[in-house]
Motif scaffolding. Structure first.
Motif, PDB file in Angstrom:
ATOM      1  N   TYR A  33       1.036  -1.146  -0.139  1.00  0.00           N
ATOM      2  CA  TYR A  33      -0.153   0.023  -0.111  1.00  0.00           C
ATOM      3  C   TYR A  33       1.075   1.134  -0.065  1.00  0.00           C
ATOM      4  CZ  TYR A  33      -3.669  -3.069   1.176  1.00  0.00           C
ATOM      5  OH  TYR A  33      -4.757  -4.403   1.207  1.00  0.00           O
ATOM      6  N   GLN A  34       0.591   2.126  -0.893  1.00  0.00           N
ATOM      7  CA  GLN A  34       1.225   3.394  -0.924  1.00  0.00           C
ATOM      8  C   GLN A  34       0.417   4.402  -0.025  1.00  0.00           C
ATOM      9  OE1 GLN A  34       4.250   3.646  -2.419  1.00  0.00           O
ATOM     10  NE2 GLN A  34       4.176   1.755  -3.146  1.00  0.00           N
ATOM     11  N   PRO A  35       1.233   4.904   1.126  1.00  0.00           N
ATOM     12  CA  PRO A  35       0.486   5.947   1.791  1.00  0.00           C
ATOM     13  C   PRO A  35       0.367   7.264   1.148  1.00  0.00           C
ATOM     14  CG  PRO A  35       2.780   5.487   2.546  1.00  0.00           C
ATOM     15  CD  PRO A  35       2.637   4.659   1.585  1.00  0.00           C
ATOM     16  N   PHE A  36      -0.712   8.043   1.222  1.00  0.00           N
ATOM     17  CA  PHE A  36      -0.850   9.102   0.557  1.00  0.00           C
ATOM     18  C   PHE A  36      -0.388  10.333   1.393  1.00  0.00           C
ATOM     19  CE2 PHE A  36      -4.528   6.738  -1.123  1.00  0.00           C
ATOM     20  CZ  PHE A  36      -4.193   6.952  -2.435  1.00  0.00           C
ATOM     21  N   SER A  37       0.766  11.039   0.738  1.00  0.00           N
ATOM     22  CA  SER A  37       1.133  12.384   1.383  1.00  0.00           C
ATOM     23  C   SER A  37       0.041  13.584   1.175  1.00  0.00           C
ATOM     24  CB  SER A  37       2.438  12.605   1.068  1.00  0.00           C
ATOM     25  OG  SER A  37       2.523  12.950  -0.182  1.00  0.00           O
ATOM     26  N   SER A  38       0.042  14.324   2.171  1.00  0.00           N
ATOM     27  CA  SER A  38      -0.708  15.540   2.029  1.00  0.00           C
ATOM     28  C   SER A  38      -0.310  16.450   0.848  1.00  0.00           C
ATOM     29  CB  SER A  38      -0.521  16.333   3.369  1.00  0.00           C
ATOM     30  OG  SER A  38       0.690  16.935   3.269  1.00  0.00           O
ATOM     31  N   SER A  39       0.908  16.492   0.510  1.00  0.00           N
ATOM     32  CA  SER A  39       1.191  17.353  -0.577  1.00  0.00           C
ATOM     33  C   SER A  39       0.948  16.717  -2.001  1.00  0.00           C
ATOM     34  CB  SER A  39       2.668  17.440  -0.679  1.00  0.00           C
ATOM     35  OG  SER A  39       3.479  16.382  -0.848  1.00  0.00           O
ATOM     36  N   TYR A  40       0.873  15.297  -1.973  1.00  0.00           N
ATOM     37  CA  TYR A  40       0.413  14.586  -3.252  1.00  0.00           C
ATOM     38  C   TYR A  40      -1.168  14.773  -3.416  1.00  0.00           C
ATOM     39  CZ  TYR A  40      -0.720  10.895  -6.235  1.00  0.00           C
ATOM     40  OH  TYR A  40      -1.591  10.025  -7.374  1.00  0.00           O
ATOM     41  N   LYS A  41      -1.895  14.691  -2.264  1.00  0.00           N
ATOM     42  CA  LYS A  41      -3.215  14.970  -2.432  1.00  0.00           C
ATOM     43  C   LYS A  41      -3.697  16.264  -2.663  1.00  0.00           C
ATOM     44  CE  LYS A  41      -7.021  13.516   0.528  1.00  0.00           C
ATOM     45  NZ  LYS A  41      -7.790  13.108   1.858  1.00  0.00           N
ATOM     46  N   GLU A  42      -2.971  17.231  -2.161  1.00  0.00           N
ATOM     47  CA  GLU A  42      -3.208  18.765  -2.352  1.00  0.00           C
ATOM     48  C   GLU A  42      -3.088  18.951  -4.101  1.00  0.00           C
ATOM     49  OE1 GLU A  42      -1.150  21.070   0.023  1.00  0.00           O
ATOM     50  OE2 GLU A  42      -2.485  20.567   1.670  1.00  0.00           O
ATOM     51  N   ASN A  43      -1.911  18.427  -4.573  1.00  0.00           N
ATOM     52  CA  ASN A  43      -1.438  18.621  -5.847  1.00  0.00           C
ATOM     53  C   ASN A  43      -2.345  18.015  -6.982  1.00  0.00           C
ATOM     54  OD1 ASN A  43       0.557  20.576  -5.142  1.00  0.00           O
ATOM     55  ND2 ASN A  43       1.935  18.790  -5.115  1.00  0.00           N
ATOM     56  N   SER A  44      -2.924  16.612  -6.674  1.00  0.00           N
ATOM     57  CA  SER A  44      -3.489  15.964  -7.493  1.00  0.00           C
ATOM     58  C   SER A  44      -5.190  16.476  -7.886  1.00  0.00           C
ATOM     59  CB  SER A  44      -3.572  14.696  -7.204  1.00  0.00           C
ATOM     60  OG  SER A  44      -4.259  14.393  -6.102  1.00  0.00           O
ATOM     61  N   LEU A  45      -5.547  17.093  -6.848  1.00  0.00           N
ATOM     62  CA  LEU A  45      -6.983  17.704  -7.192  1.00  0.00           C
ATOM     63  C   LEU A  45      -6.591  19.120  -7.430  1.00  0.00           C
ATOM     64  CD1 LEU A  45      -8.794  16.056  -4.019  1.00  0.00           C
ATOM     65  CD2 LEU A  45      -8.852  15.283  -6.406  1.00  0.00           C
ATOM     66  N   PRO A  46      -7.407  19.469  -8.589  1.00  0.00           N
ATOM     67  CA  PRO A  46      -7.442  20.962  -8.792  1.00  0.00           C
ATOM     68  C   PRO A  46      -8.500  21.713  -8.100  1.00  0.00           C
ATOM     69  CG  PRO A  46      -8.537  19.726 -10.450  1.00  0.00           C
ATOM     70  CD  PRO A  46      -8.232  18.897  -9.762  1.00  0.00           C
ATOM     71  N   GLN A  47      -7.948  22.813  -7.706  1.00  0.00           N
ATOM     72  CA  GLN A  47      -8.834  23.875  -6.975  1.00  0.00           C
ATOM     73  C   GLN A  47      -9.796  24.701  -7.759  1.00  0.00           C
ATOM     74  OE1 GLN A  47      -8.713  23.926  -3.516  1.00  0.00           O
ATOM     75  NE2 GLN A  47      -7.390  22.484  -3.288  1.00  0.00           N
ATOM     76  N   ILE A  48     -11.080  24.339  -7.552  1.00  0.00           N
ATOM     77  CA  ILE A  48     -12.000  24.951  -8.093  1.00  0.00           C
ATOM     78  C   ILE A  48     -12.616  26.108  -7.075  1.00  0.00           C
ATOM     79  CG2 ILE A  48     -14.250  25.073  -9.526  1.00  0.00           C
ATOM     80  CD1 ILE A  48     -13.247  22.063 -10.416  1.00  0.00           C
ATOM     81  N   SER A  49     -12.686  27.188  -7.222  1.00  0.00           N
ATOM     82  CA  SER A  49     -13.468  28.346  -6.633  1.00  0.00           C
ATOM     83  C   SER A  49     -14.509  28.775  -7.457  1.00  0.00           C
ATOM     84  CB  SER A  49     -12.468  29.324  -6.185  1.00  0.00           C
ATOM     85  OG  SER A  49     -12.062  30.013  -7.377  1.00  0.00           O
ATOM     86  N   LEU A  50     -15.764  28.791  -6.513  1.00  0.00           N
ATOM     87  CA  LEU A  50     -17.096  29.219  -7.441  1.00  0.00           C
ATOM     88  C   LEU A  50     -17.457  30.426  -6.566  1.00  0.00           C
ATOM     89  CD1 LEU A  50     -18.952  25.857  -7.561  1.00  0.00           C
ATOM     90  CD2 LEU A  50     -17.971  27.013  -9.417  1.00  0.00           C
ATOM     91  N   ASN A  51     -17.125  31.617  -7.321  1.00  0.00           N
ATOM     92  CA  ASN A  51     -17.562  32.867  -6.876  1.00  0.00           C
ATOM     93  C   ASN A  51     -18.819  33.207  -7.375  1.00  0.00           C
ATOM     94  OD1 ASN A  51     -15.053  33.032  -5.362  1.00  0.00           O
ATOM     95  ND2 ASN A  51     -13.940  34.056  -7.160  1.00  0.00           N
ATOM     96  N   TRP A  52     -19.939  33.417  -6.546  1.00  0.00           N
ATOM     97  CA  TRP A  52     -21.100  33.646  -7.041  1.00  0.00           C
ATOM     98  C   TRP A  52     -21.309  34.939  -6.981  1.00  0.00           C
ATOM     99  CZ3 TRP A  52     -23.982  30.077  -9.688  1.00  0.00           C
ATOM    100  CH2 TRP A  52     -23.750  28.584  -9.437  1.00  0.00           C
ATOM    101  N   LYS A  53     -21.952  35.798  -8.012  1.00  0.00           N
ATOM    102  CA  LYS A  53     -22.162  37.100  -8.159  1.00  0.00           C
ATOM    103  C   LYS A  53     -23.706  37.569  -8.301  1.00  0.00           C
ATOM    104  CE  LYS A  53     -17.596  38.238  -9.786  1.00  0.00           C
ATOM    105  NZ  LYS A  53     -16.861  37.923 -11.031  1.00  0.00           N
TER     106      LYS A  53
END
Length: 54
Positions: A33-53
């Motif tokens: 089993y490969q443990p997930f590091s926090s930096s890998y987890k943050e970099n693998s998922l794109p950050q999508i910000s939804l700014n509702w106007k």
């Protein structure tokens, strides 16, 4: 075609059951089993910000 004796069925059942248990134990203890590091987890998922106007 001759029928199989009940002892033969019992032997087949124990043989296949022990093979299944042995395969499960080997699969459980020898998988890597490969443990997930926090930096890998943050970099693998794109950050999508939804700014509702409104």
């Amino acid at each position: 075609m001759p029928q199989m004796a009940p002892m033969s069925w019992l032997f087949l059942f124990t043989m296949f059951s022990s093979a299944l248990i042995l395969f499960s134990i080997i699969n459980y203890f020898f998988t890597i089993y490969q443990p997930f590091s926090s930096s890998y987890k943050e970099n693998s998922l794109p950050q999508i910000s939804l700014n509702w106007k409104w």
